[in-house]
Motif scaffolding. Structure first.
Motif, short mmCIF file in Angstrom:
data_model
loop_
_atom_site.label_atom_id
_atom_site.label_comp_id
_atom_site.label_asym_id
_atom_site.label_seq_id
_atom_site.Cartn_x
_atom_site.Cartn_y
_atom_site.Cartn_z
N GLY A 272 49.20 42.68 49.87
CA GLY A 272 49.80 42.14 48.66
C GLY A 272 48.84 42.02 47.50
N GLU A 273 47.69 42.68 47.59
CA GLU A 273 46.70 42.64 46.52
C GLU A 273 46.48 44.03 45.94
OE1 GLU A 273 43.16 40.93 48.08
OE2 GLU A 273 43.99 38.91 48.14
N VAL A 274 45.93 44.04 44.73
CA VAL A 274 45.60 45.28 44.03
C VAL A 274 44.23 45.10 43.42
CG1 VAL A 274 46.28 46.80 42.14
CG2 VAL A 274 48.03 45.70 43.48
N GLU A 275 43.40 46.13 43.49
CA GLU A 275 42.13 46.09 42.78
C GLU A 275 42.31 46.80 41.46
OE1 GLU A 275 38.57 47.38 44.67
OE2 GLU A 275 38.91 46.11 46.42
N ILE A 276 41.84 46.14 40.39
CA ILE A 276 41.98 46.67 39.04
C ILE A 276 40.60 46.78 38.42
CG2 ILE A 276 42.94 46.27 36.75
CD1 ILE A 276 45.15 44.69 38.05
N GLU A 277 40.33 47.93 37.80
CA GLU A 277 39.08 48.11 37.07
C GLU A 277 39.35 47.74 35.62
OE1 GLU A 277 35.57 51.42 36.58
OE2 GLU A 277 37.63 52.12 36.81
N ILE A 278 38.72 46.63 35.17
CA ILE A 278 38.96 46.17 33.80
C ILE A 278 37.88 46.64 32.84
CG2 ILE A 278 40.34 44.18 34.48
CD1 ILE A 278 37.87 42.44 34.19
N ALA A 279 36.75 47.11 33.37
CA ALA A 279 35.66 47.69 32.58
C ALA A 279 34.91 48.61 33.54
CB ALA A 279 34.75 46.60 32.04
N PRO A 280 34.13 49.54 33.01
CA PRO A 280 33.40 50.43 33.91
C PRO A 280 32.51 49.64 34.89
CG PRO A 280 33.28 51.24 31.68
CD PRO A 280 33.93 49.90 31.61
N GLY A 281 32.81 49.77 36.17
CA GLY A 281 32.06 49.10 37.21
C GLY A 281 32.48 47.67 37.48
N VAL A 282 33.52 47.16 36.80
CA VAL A 282 33.98 45.78 37.00
C VAL A 282 35.39 45.83 37.61
CG1 VAL A 282 34.50 43.56 35.92
CG2 VAL A 282 32.66 44.98 35.03
N ASN A 283 35.47 45.51 38.89
CA ASN A 283 36.75 45.49 39.59
C ASN A 283 37.14 44.06 39.92
OD1 ASN A 283 36.92 48.25 39.57
ND2 ASN A 283 36.04 48.50 41.60
N VAL A 284 38.42 43.76 39.76
CA VAL A 284 38.95 42.45 40.14
C VAL A 284 40.13 42.66 41.08
CG1 VAL A 284 38.22 41.21 38.07
CG2 VAL A 284 40.43 42.34 38.10
N ARG A 285 40.30 41.70 41.98
CA ARG A 285 41.45 41.74 42.88
C ARG A 285 42.50 40.77 42.36
NH1 ARG A 285 38.87 40.62 48.59
NH2 ARG A 285 40.38 38.97 48.34
N VAL A 286 43.72 41.25 42.24
CA VAL A 286 44.82 40.40 41.79
C VAL A 286 45.99 40.55 42.77
CG1 VAL A 286 44.20 40.48 39.34
CG2 VAL A 286 45.78 42.15 40.26
N ILE A 287 46.85 39.55 42.78
CA ILE A 287 48.06 39.60 43.59
C ILE A 287 49.03 40.57 42.91
CG2 ILE A 287 49.93 38.21 44.55
CD1 ILE A 287 47.22 37.42 45.61
N LYS A 288 49.71 41.39 43.72
CA LYS A 288 50.61 42.41 43.17
C LYS A 288 51.65 41.82 42.23
CE LYS A 288 50.91 46.10 46.59
NZ LYS A 288 51.84 46.77 47.51
N HIS A 289 52.21 40.68 42.60
CA HIS A 289 53.31 40.13 41.80
C HIS A 289 52.86 39.51 40.49
CE1 HIS A 289 56.60 41.02 44.49
NE2 HIS A 289 55.78 40.76 45.49
N THR A 290 51.53 39.47 40.24
CA THR A 290 51.08 39.00 38.93
C THR A 290 50.95 40.15 37.95
OG1 THR A 290 48.74 39.16 39.54
CG2 THR A 290 49.83 37.04 39.92
N ILE A 291 51.28 41.36 38.37
CA ILE A 291 51.31 42.51 37.45
C ILE A 291 52.57 42.35 36.60
CG2 ILE A 291 51.43 45.00 37.23
CD1 ILE A 291 48.83 44.09 38.46
N GLN A 292 52.39 42.29 35.30
CA GLN A 292 53.53 42.08 34.41
C GLN A 292 54.18 43.40 34.01
OE1 GLN A 292 52.52 39.99 30.84
NE2 GLN A 292 54.63 39.54 30.35
N THR A 293 53.38 44.36 33.56
CA THR A 293 53.94 45.64 33.14
C THR A 293 53.01 46.77 33.56
OG1 THR A 293 52.85 45.51 30.99
CG2 THR A 293 55.12 44.74 31.10
N VAL A 294 53.59 47.94 33.65
CA VAL A 294 52.81 49.16 33.87
C VAL A 294 52.86 49.92 32.57
CG1 VAL A 294 52.63 51.29 35.19
CG2 VAL A 294 53.37 49.19 36.33
N ARG A 295 51.69 50.11 31.93
CA ARG A 295 51.65 50.76 30.62
C ARG A 295 51.79 52.27 30.75
NH1 ARG A 295 46.82 48.36 27.22
NH2 ARG A 295 48.14 48.76 25.44
N SER A 296 51.09 52.87 31.69
CA SER A 296 51.22 54.31 31.91
C SER A 296 51.06 54.60 33.38
CB SER A 296 50.17 55.08 31.08
OG SER A 296 48.88 54.76 31.53
#
Length: 107
Positions: free
Chosen positions: A77-101
Motif C-alpha cells: 500500500g505504499e509508493v516511492e516518489i522521487e521529488i528531486a534528483p536522488g530524493v525519494n519519499v515513501r507515501v501511502i497510495k491513498h494519499t495520492i491526489q491526482t496523476v498529472r501525466s
C-alpha cells in the motif's frame, strides 16, 4: 373566566399524522442520496481505480502538495516518489491526489 372561542378552537388539533409526513421524509432522503451520497461514492470509486492503476514513471501530486515521479509501487500500500534528483519519499497510495501525466505501458 370565560374562554373565548379562539382559544377553544386552537386546542383541538394535534397536527398531521405520521402517514401524512412520510412522503416528506422520503423526498428529503432522495434529495440527500442524489445530491450527496451518490456523487461521493462515485468519486471514491474513481479515486480507488486511479490509485490501483499507478505505475512506475507516473507524475503524481500527493494530498500534502508534493509533486514527483513514481519510482516504485509496493504491494503493502505504499509508493516511492522521487521529488528531486536522488530524493525519494515513501507515501501511502491513498494519499495520492491526482496523476498529472501517465507513462505509456511497456510493450
Amino acid at each position: 373566566m370565560f374562554v373565548t372561542p379562539a382559544y377553544a378552537q386552537a386546542a383541538g388539533g394535534a397536527g398531521p399524522s405520521l402517514l401524512a409526513q412520510l412522503p416528506f421524509f422520503v423526498a428529503i432522503f432522495a434529495i440527500f442520496y442524489f445530491l450527496l451520497i451518490r456523487p461521493q461514492q462515485k468519486k471514491l470509486k474513481e479515486h480507488n481505480a486511479m490509485v490501483e492503476a499507478l505505475r512506475r514513471g507516473d507524475q503524481v501530486v500527493t494530498q500534502g502538495g508534493l509533486v514527483g515521479k513514481v519510482t516504485k509501487v509496493r504491494e503493502d500500500g505504499e509508493v516511492e516518489i522521487e521529488i528531486a534528483p536522488g530524493v525519494n519519499v515513501r507515501v501511502i497510495k491513498h494519499t495520492i491526489q491526482t496523476v498529472r501525466s501517465r507513462t505509456e505501458p511497456a510493450k
